[in-house]
Design a protein around this motif. Sequence first.
Motif, PDB file in Angstrom:
ATOM      1  N   ARG A   1       0.829  -1.210   0.000  1.00  0.00           N
ATOM      2  CA  ARG A   1       0.000   0.000   0.000  1.00  0.00           C
ATOM      3  C   ARG A   1       0.863   1.259   0.000  1.00  0.00           C
ATOM      4  NH1 ARG A   1      -4.443   1.508   4.558  1.00  0.00           N
ATOM      5  NH2 ARG A   1      -5.070   3.495   3.694  1.00  0.00           N
ATOM      6  N   GLN A   2       1.975   1.224   0.710  1.00  0.00           N
ATOM      7  CA  GLN A   2       2.881   2.374   0.746  1.00  0.00           C
ATOM      8  C   GLN A   2       3.443   2.647  -0.649  1.00  0.00           C
ATOM      9  OE1 GLN A   2       3.481   4.517   3.085  1.00  0.00           O
ATOM     10  NE2 GLN A   2       5.284   5.551   2.329  1.00  0.00           N
ATOM     11  N   LEU A   3       3.890   1.599  -1.337  1.00  0.00           N
ATOM     12  CA  LEU A   3       4.429   1.788  -2.680  1.00  0.00           C
ATOM     13  C   LEU A   3       3.352   2.269  -3.645  1.00  0.00           C
ATOM     14  CD1 LEU A   3       6.847  -1.257  -2.962  1.00  0.00           C
ATOM     15  CD2 LEU A   3       7.445   1.155  -2.807  1.00  0.00           C
ATOM     16  N   LYS A   4       2.143   1.744  -3.506  1.00  0.00           N
ATOM     17  CA  LYS A   4       1.040   2.181  -4.362  1.00  0.00           C
ATOM     18  C   LYS A   4       0.759   3.664  -4.133  1.00  0.00           C
ATOM     19  CE  LYS A   4      -3.287   1.027  -3.645  1.00  0.00           C
ATOM     20  NZ  LYS A   4      -4.504   0.236  -3.464  1.00  0.00           N
ATOM     21  N   ASN A   5       0.792   4.100  -2.884  1.00  0.00           N
ATOM     22  CA  ASN A   5       0.560   5.515  -2.570  1.00  0.00           C
ATOM     23  C   ASN A   5       1.682   6.411  -3.083  1.00  0.00           C
ATOM     24  OD1 ASN A   5      -1.870   4.981  -1.304  1.00  0.00           O
ATOM     25  ND2 ASN A   5      -0.974   4.881   0.724  1.00  0.00           N
ATOM     26  N   LEU A   6       2.891   5.889  -3.140  1.00  0.00           N
ATOM     27  CA  LEU A   6       4.018   6.690  -3.619  1.00  0.00           C
ATOM     28  C   LEU A   6       3.887   7.041  -5.093  1.00  0.00           C
ATOM     29  CD1 LEU A   6       7.117   5.062  -1.897  1.00  0.00           C
ATOM     30  CD2 LEU A   6       6.197   7.320  -1.500  1.00  0.00           C
ATOM     31  N   PHE A   7       3.219   6.198  -5.848  1.00  0.00           N
ATOM     32  CA  PHE A   7       3.154   6.394  -7.287  1.00  0.00           C
ATOM     33  C   PHE A   7       1.778   6.834  -7.775  1.00  0.00           C
ATOM     34  CE2 PHE A   7       6.706   3.445  -6.632  1.00  0.00           C
ATOM     35  CZ  PHE A   7       7.706   4.210  -7.202  1.00  0.00           C
ATOM     36  N   THR A   8       1.006   7.481  -6.931  1.00  0.00           N
ATOM     37  CA  THR A   8      -0.290   8.005  -7.359  1.00  0.00           C
ATOM     38  C   THR A   8      -0.066   9.222  -8.260  1.00  0.00           C
ATOM     39  OG1 THR A   8      -0.470   9.439  -5.428  1.00  0.00           O
ATOM     40  CG2 THR A   8      -1.471   7.245  -5.267  1.00  0.00           C
ATOM     41  N   ASN A   9      -1.080   9.556  -9.033  1.00  0.00           N
ATOM     42  CA  ASN A   9      -0.970  10.701  -9.941  1.00  0.00           C
ATOM     43  C   ASN A   9      -0.720  11.997  -9.197  1.00  0.00           C
ATOM     44  OD1 ASN A   9      -1.285   9.245 -12.295  1.00  0.00           O
ATOM     45  ND2 ASN A   9      -3.516   9.387 -12.241  1.00  0.00           N
ATOM     46  N   MET A  10      -1.306  12.133  -8.004  1.00  0.00           N
ATOM     47  CA  MET A  10      -1.111  13.356  -7.230  1.00  0.00           C
ATOM     48  C   MET A  10       0.375  13.552  -6.901  1.00  0.00           C
ATOM     49  SD  MET A  10      -2.756  14.458  -3.585  1.00  0.00           S
ATOM     50  CE  MET A  10      -1.675  13.439  -2.603  1.00  0.00           C
ATOM     51  N   ARG A  11       1.089  12.494  -6.611  1.00  0.00           N
ATOM     52  CA  ARG A  11       2.502  12.608  -6.252  1.00  0.00           C
ATOM     53  C   ARG A  11       3.396  12.823  -7.467  1.00  0.00           C
ATOM     54  NH1 ARG A  11       3.804  11.874  -0.826  1.00  0.00           N
ATOM     55  NH2 ARG A  11       2.200  10.730   0.264  1.00  0.00           N
ATOM     56  N   ARG A  12       2.913  12.495  -8.638  1.00  0.00           N
ATOM     57  CA  ARG A  12       3.718  12.671  -9.863  1.00  0.00           C
ATOM     58  C   ARG A  12       3.763  14.114 -10.310  1.00  0.00           C
ATOM     59  NH1 ARG A  12       1.811   7.563 -13.520  1.00  0.00           N
ATOM     60  NH2 ARG A  12       2.399   6.000 -11.988  1.00  0.00           N
ATOM     61  N   GLU A  13       2.795  14.897  -9.896  1.00  0.00           N
ATOM     62  CA  GLU A  13       2.752  16.294 -10.312  1.00  0.00           C
ATOM     63  C   GLU A  13       3.935  17.055  -9.726  1.00  0.00           C
ATOM     64  OE1 GLU A  13      -0.995  17.948  -9.226  1.00  0.00           O
ATOM     65  OE2 GLU A  13      -2.112  16.400 -10.295  1.00  0.00           O
TER      66      GLU A  13
END
Length: 83
Positions: free
Chosen positions: A68-80
């Motif tokens: 879940r931590q890795l999934k949260n790291l690569f969300t679209n919000m974090r890519r901005e």
Amino acid sequence: PSGCCSLSYEERIIGFAGCVLSGLFLNMFSMIRLTELMLGNPKPFAVCFTLGNLLSMGSMLFLVGPSRQLKNLFTNMRREVPT
């Protein structure tokens, strides 16, 4: 499931607290090593500082779990990237 995924809530909190406290200790200890850094020996400072930060960041793995931590790291919000 076995391993860290089957930890109870209490075990997760203990693991989190242990990692955070160890990370904070290493980061404070690295500040003592600043004099060695200024004298041209960066290795003791760099090792303590890096390990302290890795432990502090890794502590979240106990609370939310690695996948879940890795999934949260690569969300679209974090890519901005703000420009």
